[in-house]
Scaffold this motif. Structure first.
Motif, PDB file in Angstrom:
ATOM      1  N   VAL A 119       0.833  -1.198   0.000  1.00 52.66           N
ATOM      2  CA  VAL A 119       0.000   0.000   0.000  1.00 52.66           C
ATOM      3  C   VAL A 119       0.867   1.248   0.000  1.00 52.66           C
ATOM      4  O   VAL A 119       0.585   2.230  -0.702  1.00 52.66           O
ATOM      5  CB  VAL A 119      -0.949  -0.019   1.205  1.00 52.66           C
ATOM      6  N   ALA A 120       1.945   1.228   0.795  1.00 51.61           N
ATOM      7  CA  ALA A 120       2.826   2.388   0.865  1.00 51.61           C
ATOM      8  C   ALA A 120       3.504   2.656  -0.471  1.00 51.61           C
ATOM      9  O   ALA A 120       3.679   3.812  -0.869  1.00 51.61           O
ATOM     10  CB  ALA A 120       3.878   2.165   1.953  1.00 51.61           C
ATOM     11  N   TYR A 121       3.869   1.600  -1.181  1.00 49.11           N
ATOM     12  CA  TYR A 121       4.495   1.791  -2.494  1.00 49.11           C
ATOM     13  C   TYR A 121       3.523   2.431  -3.475  1.00 49.11           C
ATOM     14  O   TYR A 121       3.895   3.329  -4.243  1.00 49.11           O
ATOM     15  CB  TYR A 121       4.979   0.447  -3.036  1.00 49.11           C
ATOM     16  N   MET A 139      -5.231   8.199   6.680  1.00 50.19           N
ATOM     17  CA  MET A 139      -4.688   8.899   7.831  1.00 50.19           C
ATOM     18  C   MET A 139      -5.789   9.271   8.819  1.00 50.19           C
ATOM     19  O   MET A 139      -5.561   9.331  10.037  1.00 50.19           O
ATOM     20  CB  MET A 139      -3.956  10.154   7.379  1.00 50.19           C
ATOM     21  N   GLY A 140      -7.004   9.496   8.316  1.00 55.11           N
ATOM     22  CA  GLY A 140      -8.116   9.820   9.206  1.00 55.11           C
ATOM     23  C   GLY A 140      -8.491   8.674  10.127  1.00 55.11           C
ATOM     24  O   GLY A 140      -9.005   8.900  11.223  1.00 55.11           O
ATOM     25  N   THR A 141      -8.222   7.431   9.692  1.00 61.20           N
ATOM     26  CA  THR A 141      -8.549   6.282  10.548  1.00 61.20           C
ATOM     27  C   THR A 141      -7.665   6.235  11.793  1.00 61.20           C
ATOM     28  O   THR A 141      -8.029   5.571  12.771  1.00 61.20           O
ATOM     29  CB  THR A 141      -8.388   4.977   9.754  1.00 61.20           C
ATOM     30  N   MET A 142      -6.514   6.910  11.766  1.00 64.08           N
ATOM     31  CA  MET A 142      -5.640   6.923  12.934  1.00 64.08           C
ATOM     32  C   MET A 142      -6.225   7.739  14.074  1.00 64.08           C
ATOM     33  O   MET A 142      -5.803   7.598  15.227  1.00 64.08           O
ATOM     34  CB  MET A 142      -4.262   7.476  12.548  1.00 64.08           C
ATOM     35  N   ILE A 143      -7.200   8.587  13.770  1.00 61.18           N
ATOM     36  CA  ILE A 143      -7.811   9.414  14.809  1.00 61.18           C
ATOM     37  C   ILE A 143      -8.717   8.578  15.713  1.00 61.18           C
ATOM     38  O   ILE A 143      -8.849   8.859  16.904  1.00 61.18           O
ATOM     39  CB  ILE A 143      -8.606  10.566  14.173  1.00 61.18           C
ATOM     40  N   LEU A 144      -9.336   7.530  15.156  1.00 62.22           N
ATOM     41  CA  LEU A 144     -10.271   6.720  15.921  1.00 62.22           C
ATOM     42  C   LEU A 144      -9.509   5.787  16.855  1.00 62.22           C
ATOM     43  O   LEU A 144      -8.706   4.962  16.403  1.00 62.22           O
ATOM     44  CB  LEU A 144     -11.147   5.891  14.979  1.00 62.22           C
ATOM     45  N   PRO A 145      -9.738   5.849  18.156  1.00 61.12           N
ATOM     46  CA  PRO A 145      -9.079   4.912  19.078  1.00 61.12           C
ATOM     47  C   PRO A 145      -9.718   3.533  19.005  1.00 61.12           C
ATOM     48  O   PRO A 145     -10.838   3.364  18.492  1.00 61.12           O
ATOM     49  CB  PRO A 145      -9.299   5.563  20.448  1.00 61.12           C
ATOM     50  N   PHE A 179      -0.610   3.553  10.465  1.00 60.34           N
ATOM     51  CA  PHE A 179       0.646   4.133  10.942  1.00 60.34           C
ATOM     52  C   PHE A 179       1.841   3.553  10.193  1.00 60.34           C
ATOM     53  O   PHE A 179       2.743   4.283   9.770  1.00 60.34           O
ATOM     54  CB  PHE A 179       0.796   3.892  12.445  1.00 60.34           C
ATOM     55  N   TYR A 180       1.861   2.236   9.993  1.00 63.39           N
ATOM     56  CA  TYR A 180       2.980   1.604   9.298  1.00 63.39           C
ATOM     57  C   TYR A 180       2.988   1.967   7.813  1.00 63.39           C
ATOM     58  O   TYR A 180       4.056   2.134   7.214  1.00 63.39           O
ATOM     59  CB  TYR A 180       2.918   0.085   9.470  1.00 63.39           C
ATOM     60  N   ILE A 181       1.818   2.085   7.217  1.00 59.99           N
ATOM     61  CA  ILE A 181       1.743   2.502   5.817  1.00 59.99           C
ATOM     62  C   ILE A 181       2.290   3.918   5.668  1.00 59.99           C
ATOM     63  O   ILE A 181       3.051   4.218   4.731  1.00 59.99           O
ATOM     64  CB  ILE A 181       0.291   2.412   5.309  1.00 59.99           C
ATOM     65  N   PHE A 182       1.913   4.796   6.575  1.00 62.81           N
ATOM     66  CA  PHE A 182       2.411   6.173   6.525  1.00 62.81           C
ATOM     67  C   PHE A 182       3.934   6.213   6.686  1.00 62.81           C
ATOM     68  O   PHE A 182       4.625   6.923   5.952  1.00 62.81           O
ATOM     69  CB  PHE A 182       1.740   6.995   7.626  1.00 62.81           C
ATOM     70  N   MET A 183       4.465   5.451   7.637  1.00 63.40           N
ATOM     71  CA  MET A 183       5.907   5.458   7.871  1.00 63.40           C
ATOM     72  C   MET A 183       6.668   4.915   6.663  1.00 63.40           C
ATOM     73  O   MET A 183       7.682   5.484   6.241  1.00 63.40           O
ATOM     74  CB  MET A 183       6.230   4.633   9.111  1.00 63.40           C
ATOM     75  N   LEU A 184       6.179   3.831   6.073  1.00 59.30           N
ATOM     76  CA  LEU A 184       6.842   3.265   4.897  1.00 59.30           C
ATOM     77  C   LEU A 184       6.696   4.187   3.691  1.00 59.30           C
ATOM     78  O   LEU A 184       7.624   4.286   2.872  1.00 59.30           O
ATOM     79  CB  LEU A 184       6.262   1.883   4.593  1.00 59.30           C
ATOM     80  N   ARG A 185       5.560   4.830   3.572  1.00 57.97           N
ATOM     81  CA  ARG A 185       5.385   5.778   2.464  1.00 57.97           C
ATOM     82  C   ARG A 185       6.416   6.895   2.550  1.00 57.97           C
ATOM     83  O   ARG A 185       7.028   7.273   1.534  1.00 57.97           O
ATOM     84  CB  ARG A 185       3.973   6.364   2.492  1.00 57.97           C
ATOM     85  N   GLN A 186       6.628   7.436   3.742  1.00 59.74           N
ATOM     86  CA  GLN A 186       7.629   8.492   3.899  1.00 59.74           C
ATOM     87  C   GLN A 186       9.025   7.982   3.568  1.00 59.74           C
ATOM     88  O   GLN A 186       9.829   8.718   2.992  1.00 59.74           O
ATOM     89  CB  GLN A 186       7.587   9.036   5.327  1.00 59.74           C
ATOM     90  N   PHE A 228       7.862  -3.006  15.742  1.00 61.58           N
ATOM     91  CA  PHE A 228       6.675  -2.392  16.336  1.00 61.58           C
ATOM     92  C   PHE A 228       5.492  -3.362  16.343  1.00 61.58           C
ATOM     93  O   PHE A 228       4.739  -3.434  17.316  1.00 61.58           O
ATOM     94  CB  PHE A 228       6.299  -1.124  15.578  1.00 61.58           C
ATOM     95  N   THR A 229       5.318  -4.091  15.247  1.00 66.11           N
ATOM     96  CA  THR A 229       4.214  -5.051  15.178  1.00 66.11           C
ATOM     97  C   THR A 229       4.392  -6.164  16.196  1.00 66.11           C
ATOM     98  O   THR A 229       3.437  -6.588  16.863  1.00 66.11           O
ATOM     99  CB  THR A 229       4.113  -5.635  13.770  1.00 66.11           C
TER     100      THR A 229
END
Length: 302
Positions: A119-121, A139-145, A179-186, A228-229
């Motif tokens: 997904v990150a690629y 990224m909006g899904t990270m807001i929901l606990p 979170f992991y998708i965002f980190m790998l995307r960066q 982390f996982t």
């Protein structure tokens, strides 16, 4: 003939006084102390503060019950009570719970390493319509606990007949975590695009570029995601408590409740089991600490 006066010896050829000769080494030593010694002393003191709770856990696991609650505090046991460790392993099916936890951690890490980089690629290296919208929604899904989605997700898995199995704990990892998708995307964005453009000119497909170029260059970030996982699955308490009803399928985090009785707590064995529960995390970190630090420091740099 008049004598020509001798020229005075050049100041550059004069020997330096001893105090000037010793000046440079002293300055160098002072620079080393400021740049290396004192910062490391400060870091060591901070490290001791972080190590203190674990050290107290280990010391408490070797005390008798009287020494644990003694006043004034007994800082070191008079006799090392190793029976707490044997009792901790024998009181509950410790080996079975450890194996259950390892199975959940293995499939959780495997799922994240398969799904999150893909997904990150796509979000980092491929141009398609709606890419930014998908990224912002993700990224909006990270807001929901977790507490907000806990009941709807439980109802969904219950309707699918997956309660009292490991699927609710492992299957979501095969869809990637935001979170992991965002980190790998960066991290993928920091890889020069000239590499992939040259590969495309040579006729490489997107999957070949992803598999043979991007992933080998992203090992530090992948190690970080795996660590982390693993930590999240190893220490998860609420998930196994909700989805696992059979005691034979419990994990270590849930199994530690067995030391807490209705009227008393086996504190010595609980501390010993907690020490055994923590040691694998420390060992794993020592094996992947270099890649973990690289993955954290390099993510987001172009």
């Amino acid at each position: 003939m008049p004598q020509v006066p001798l020229r005075e010896e050049s100041s550059t050829n004069r020997p330096l006084p001893p105090e000037l000769i010793d000046y440079k080494p002293k300055r160098k030593v002072s620079k080393v102390l400021k740049q290396s010694f004192f910062p490391h002393i400060g870091l060591a003191l901070v490290g001791i503060l972080f190590l203190a709770p674990f050290a107290w856990l280990v010391i408490t696991s070797l005390k008798s019950i009287d020494e644990i609650f003694a006043i004034p505090t007994v800082w070191w046991p008079e006799k090392l009570n190793w029976a707490n460790y044997s009792g901790a392993v024998e009181t509950i099916p410790f080996v079975r719970y450890t194996w259950n936890t390892i199975v959940i951690c293995f499939f959780s890490v495997l799922g994240q390493l398969i799904s999150a980089p893909l997904v990150a690629y796509a979000l980092a290296r491929m141009n398609f319509k709606g890419r930014n919208l998908i990224f912002f929604v993700m990224m909006g899904t990270m807001i929901l606990p977790f507490q907000v989605t806990m009941i709807p997700v439980y109802v969904m898995f219950n309707n699918l007949g997956m309660i009292d199995t490991y699927l609710p704990l492992t299957l979501p990892n095969f869809f990637g975590a935001a979170f992991y998708i965002f980190m790998l995307r960066q991290f993928f964005l920091s890889i020069p695009f000239e590499l992939t453009e040259a590969a495309k000119i040579d006729g490489a497909s997107e999957f070949r570029i992803y598999w043979q170029i991007i992933l080998p260059l992203s090992r530090p970030a992948l190690y970080t995601v795996a660590l982390f996982t693993f930590l999240g699955a190893w220490g998860d308490f609420l998930g196994p408590l909700i989805y696992l009803n059979d005691p034979d399928k419990w994990t270590l985090s849930v199994g530690l409740r067995a030391y807490i009785g209705e009227h008393d707590v086996e504190w010595g064995m609980l501390m010993a089991a907690s020490t055994l529960f923590t040691v694998p995390i420390i060992i794993l970190y020592f094996f992947v600490q270099r890649q973990f630090i690289q993955g954290i420091t390099l993510t987001g740099f172009k």
